[in-house]
Design a protein around this motif. Structure first.
Motif, PDB file in Angstrom:
ATOM      1  N   LEU A  58      42.567  -4.566  -3.323  1.00 33.24           N
ATOM      2  CA  LEU A  58      43.138  -3.602  -2.362  1.00 33.24           C
ATOM      3  C   LEU A  58      43.378  -2.276  -3.084  1.00 33.24           C
ATOM      4  N   ILE A  59      43.196  -1.160  -2.340  1.00 26.04           N
ATOM      5  CA  ILE A  59      43.424   0.170  -2.906  1.00 26.04           C
ATOM      6  C   ILE A  59      44.474   0.897  -2.062  1.00 26.04           C
ATOM      7  N   LEU A  60      45.513   1.393  -2.745  1.00 27.49           N
ATOM      8  CA  LEU A  60      46.500   2.269  -2.114  1.00 27.49           C
ATOM      9  C   LEU A  60      46.308   3.652  -2.706  1.00 27.49           C
ATOM     10  N   THR A  61      45.945   4.625  -1.870  1.00 26.87           N
ATOM     11  CA  THR A  61      45.651   5.951  -2.403  1.00 26.87           C
ATOM     12  C   THR A  61      46.424   7.056  -1.685  1.00 26.87           C
ATOM     13  N   ASP A  62      46.924   7.973  -2.496  1.00 26.75           N
ATOM     14  CA  ASP A  62      47.546   9.182  -1.933  1.00 26.75           C
ATOM     15  C   ASP A  62      46.457  10.041  -1.311  1.00 26.75           C
ATOM     16  N   ILE A  77      34.133   5.000  -1.223  1.00 23.67           N
ATOM     17  CA  ILE A  77      34.207   3.537  -1.328  1.00 23.67           C
ATOM     18  C   ILE A  77      33.546   2.876  -0.129  1.00 23.67           C
ATOM     19  N   LYS A  78      33.810   3.396   1.080  1.00 25.47           N
ATOM     20  CA  LYS A  78      33.275   2.773   2.287  1.00 25.47           C
ATOM     21  C   LYS A  78      31.780   3.019   2.468  1.00 25.47           C
ATOM     22  N   ASN A  79      31.273   4.080   1.884  1.00 26.94           N
ATOM     23  CA  ASN A  79      29.843   4.378   2.007  1.00 26.94           C
ATOM     24  C   ASN A  79      29.004   3.660   0.954  1.00 26.94           C
ATOM     25  N   ASP A  80      29.656   3.011  -0.003  1.00 25.14           N
ATOM     26  CA  ASP A  80      28.943   2.249  -1.036  1.00 25.14           C
ATOM     27  C   ASP A  80      28.928   0.786  -0.610  1.00 25.14           C
ATOM     28  N   PRO A  81      27.740   0.198  -0.371  1.00 19.68           N
ATOM     29  CA  PRO A  81      27.662  -1.201   0.084  1.00 19.68           C
ATOM     30  C   PRO A  81      28.370  -2.169  -0.850  1.00 19.68           C
ATOM     31  N   VAL A  82      28.438  -1.829  -2.120  1.00 19.44           N
ATOM     32  CA  VAL A  82      29.055  -2.733  -3.092  1.00 19.44           C
ATOM     33  C   VAL A  82      30.574  -2.793  -2.902  1.00 19.44           C
ATOM     34  N   ASP A  85      33.668  -3.295   1.425  1.00 17.93           N
ATOM     35  CA  ASP A  85      34.596  -4.280   1.995  1.00 17.93           C
ATOM     36  C   ASP A  85      35.974  -4.266   1.338  1.00 17.93           C
ATOM     37  N   ILE A  86      36.192  -3.361   0.374  1.00 20.09           N
ATOM     38  CA  ILE A  86      37.520  -3.259  -0.246  1.00 20.09           C
ATOM     39  C   ILE A  86      38.446  -2.506   0.718  1.00 20.09           C
ATOM     40  N   PRO A  87      39.554  -3.117   1.145  1.00 14.31           N
ATOM     41  CA  PRO A  87      40.481  -2.416   2.044  1.00 14.31           C
ATOM     42  C   PRO A  87      41.119  -1.209   1.349  1.00 14.31           C
ATOM     43  N   VAL A  88      41.199  -0.122   2.078  1.00 21.85           N
ATOM     44  CA  VAL A  88      41.813   1.119   1.567  1.00 21.85           C
ATOM     45  C   VAL A  88      42.965   1.519   2.506  1.00 21.85           C
ATOM     46  N   ILE A  89      44.130   1.666   1.924  1.00 25.45           N
ATOM     47  CA  ILE A  89      45.298   2.126   2.678  1.00 25.45           C
ATOM     48  C   ILE A  89      45.652   3.533   2.199  1.00 25.45           C
ATOM     49  N   ASP A  99      45.417  13.985  10.792  1.00 25.83           N
ATOM     50  CA  ASP A  99      45.438  13.110   9.626  1.00 25.83           C
ATOM     51  C   ASP A  99      44.930  11.718   9.991  1.00 25.83           C
ATOM     52  N   VAL A 100      45.307  11.216  11.192  1.00 28.36           N
ATOM     53  CA  VAL A 100      44.843   9.908  11.642  1.00 28.36           C
ATOM     54  C   VAL A 100      43.334   9.923  11.863  1.00 28.36           C
ATOM     55  N   ILE A 101      42.867  11.009  12.514  1.00 31.78           N
ATOM     56  CA  ILE A 101      41.426  11.111  12.789  1.00 31.78           C
ATOM     57  C   ILE A 101      40.641  11.199  11.479  1.00 31.78           C
ATOM     58  N   LYS A 102      41.145  11.976  10.516  1.00 38.70           N
ATOM     59  CA  LYS A 102      40.462  12.078   9.217  1.00 38.70           C
ATOM     60  C   LYS A 102      40.442  10.722   8.506  1.00 38.70           C
ATOM     61  N   GLY A 103      41.534   9.975   8.659  1.00 44.74           N
ATOM     62  CA  GLY A 103      41.580   8.651   8.041  1.00 44.74           C
ATOM     63  C   GLY A 103      40.563   7.713   8.643  1.00 44.74           C
ATOM     64  N   LEU A 104      40.440   7.721   9.989  1.00 46.42           N
ATOM     65  CA  LEU A 104      39.434   6.898  10.650  1.00 46.42           C
ATOM     66  C   LEU A 104      38.030   7.359  10.272  1.00 46.42           C
ATOM     67  N   GLU A 105      37.866   8.669  10.186  1.00 46.94           N
ATOM     68  CA  GLU A 105      36.563   9.222   9.819  1.00 46.94           C
ATOM     69  C   GLU A 105      36.161   8.774   8.416  1.00 46.94           C
ATOM     70  N   ALA A 106      37.154   8.670   7.514  1.00 45.48           N
ATOM     71  CA  ALA A 106      36.867   8.247   6.140  1.00 45.48           C
ATOM     72  C   ALA A 106      36.709   6.741   6.028  1.00 45.48           C
ATOM     73  N   GLY A 107      37.087   5.989   7.088  1.00 43.70           N
ATOM     74  CA  GLY A 107      36.937   4.534   7.056  1.00 43.70           C
ATOM     75  C   GLY A 107      38.169   3.802   6.577  1.00 43.70           C
ATOM     76  N   ALA A 108      39.342   4.463   6.560  1.00 48.10           N
ATOM     77  CA  ALA A 108      40.562   3.826   6.066  1.00 48.10           C
ATOM     78  C   ALA A 108      40.930   2.624   6.930  1.00 48.10           C
ATOM     79  N   ASP A 109      41.522   1.629   6.283  1.00 43.59           N
ATOM     80  CA  ASP A 109      41.918   0.418   6.990  1.00 43.59           C
ATOM     81  C   ASP A 109      43.339   0.504   7.552  1.00 43.59           C
ATOM     82  N   ASN A 110      44.193   1.337   6.951  1.00 41.32           N
ATOM     83  CA  ASN A 110      45.551   1.450   7.455  1.00 41.32           C
ATOM     84  C   ASN A 110      46.241   2.646   6.792  1.00 41.32           C
ATOM     85  N   PHE A 111      47.482   2.888   7.224  1.00 41.79           N
ATOM     86  CA  PHE A 111      48.281   3.980   6.681  1.00 41.79           C
ATOM     87  C   PHE A 111      49.612   3.436   6.172  1.00 41.79           C
TER      88      PHE A 111
END
Length: 442
Positions: A58-62, A77-82, A85-89, A99-111
């Protein structure tokens, strides 16, 4: 049920990406306390290197970081097939819906919304870990175009990701709303407390003002009492002794001449009788003067005072015009009636050509005055200031001196402003708080 009951935390390595060392160590402390192995990266590029070397669960990122921010790291991370599947918060303050839309656009799993609590972090991680253990039947990420604030965004996310993020933001909104309601209730409570404190302070100020006023009145009363004592001592020690000495002298002379010069003796007796009369008047004056200030000032109807003041005065041919309003009251010593009787009696006695006395109330330039004017001979200019002093009144009566002393009890002053040969004019100046108009219908 805690996270440790669901999954072995020691098998869940977590990568924290945070450029603020204090924030990173605080989050490390929270996670390690629950048994999670933690690695820290100071920016997005360092995080990518660590992910390639040792894959985290799991990754928690500012979001706000130098070189590569959280959105860019999440996209990489989300654009790399390898690593897709790592969840990013994303850990952010979430100031704007963008900020929510940018997070969804980046593929974030949660906030995780700053400022956070340990409970929020544990809940988010538990939610993500439970989700990753289950297969998503709707895992078919499709591109979705969203227009917000005149800007187009392309979101590639599963329904589960979108729901999780929306639920997280909704949860934050609910929490913030609850916190806001609590803050408003606390604010209302504090406002009530402040209002109560303000009312208590105002009451204390009023009490203090009354106390200061009473203290000032007491000091004034003590000063007046001291002056009265000094004057009374002067009268009893000086005036009465002089009068008694004169009386004794005339009687001795009359006794010496009662056989040889009986006519002369009777003249001395007449003079002795006159001195005796002065002595009686002086003693009477001391009694009247002593009564001033004995009782507390009261409100009295001014028009009625004028009417009562002439009860024992013979006006003869003089007309009294009482123009005082019926609803006017004056705050003064109970002996205030003597002031009007003295003014009227002096006008009748010394006015010579007097035919009319007028009394009225006027307010000019915010100054309240009661005027007593007659059309008699008036008072000479050089005597205007003398007539209110005791020494001047010994030969003509002490009425005006007593009047001045009675008025001074509540701060009122009297002066003579008439023109000689045109009549006397006495003005009584009444400060605020000594004059009021009442409702006669109550």
């Amino acid at each position: 049920m805690s996270t440790t009951d669901i999954i072995q935390t020691s098998l869940v390595p977590i990568l924290i990406v945070e450029d603020n060392r204090t924030q990173a160590e605080y989050m490390r402390h929270i996670l390690e306390k629950e048994g999670y192995p933690v690695t820290i990266a100071v920016n997005g590029r360092d995080a990518l290197n660590l992910v390639n070397k040792k894959r985290p669960t799991l990754i928690l990122t500012d979001v706000m970081m130098p070189e590569m921010n959280g959105y860019e790291l999440c996209s990489a991370i989300k654009n790399d097939p390898v690593t897709a599947d790592i969840p990013v918060i994303l850990v952010t303050h979430l100031f704007n819906p963008v900020d929510v839309i940018k997070g969804l656009e980046a593929g974030a799993d949660n906030f995780i919304i700053k400022p956070y609590t340990p409970e929020v972090i544990h809940t988010r991680i538990a939610c993500i870990l439970q989700t990753t253990k289950k297969s998503d039947p709707d895992y078919h990420p499709e591109q979705l175009s969203v227009v917000f604030s005149d800007r187009s965004y392309t979101i590639t996310a599963t329904k589960l990701q979108i729901v999780n993020i929306l639920l997280s933001t909704y949860e934050v909104a609910i929490k913030n709303n609850t916190d806001l309601q609590l803050a408003q209730e606390k604010l209302h409570y504090l406002n009530d407390q402040m209002q109560n404190t303000l009312e208590e302070l105002q009451k204390s100020n009023r009490d203090l003002s009354i106390e200061n006023h009473e203290r000032k009145m007491m000091e004034t009363a003590l000063g007046n009492a001291n002056n009265k004592l000094q004057l009374m001592a002067s009268i009893t020690r000086h005036d009465l002794l002089n009068l008694l000495n004169s009386l004794q002298g005339y009687l001795e002379l009359a006794t010496m001449d009662r056989y040889d010069k009986p006519d002369q003796a009777w003249q001395y007796i007449d003079k002795a009788a006159g001195v005796l009369g002065q002595t009686v008047n002086t003693v009477r004056f001391t009694k009247e003067y002593q009564e001033i200030g004995i009782k507390s000032p009261i409100w009295q109807n001014c028009r009625i005072l004028v009417l009562k003041s002439i009860t024992n005065i013979s006006l003869n041919h003089v007309i009294l015009e009482n123009f005082i309003p019926e609803d006017l009251e004056i705050y003064a010593d109970p002996l205030i009636e003597k002031v009007f009787s003295n003014l009227i009696e002096n006008a009748v006695r010394y006015g010579e050509k007097i035919s009319k006395i007028s009394i009225w109330f006027e307010k000019i330039d915010n100054i309240n005055r009661i005027i007593c004017k007659d059309d008699g001979i008036g008072i000479k200019a050089e005597e205007k200031h003398k007539i209110f002093y005791y020494q001047y009144g010994k030969n003509t009566g002490q009425g005006l001196f007593l009047s001045r002393e009675i008025l001074l009890i509540t701060g009122m002053q009297i002066e003579e402003t008439g023109t000689f040969n045109e009549g006397a004019r006495f003005e009584i100046s009444c400060p605020d708080g000594t004059i009021r108009f009442i409702d006669l219908n109550v």
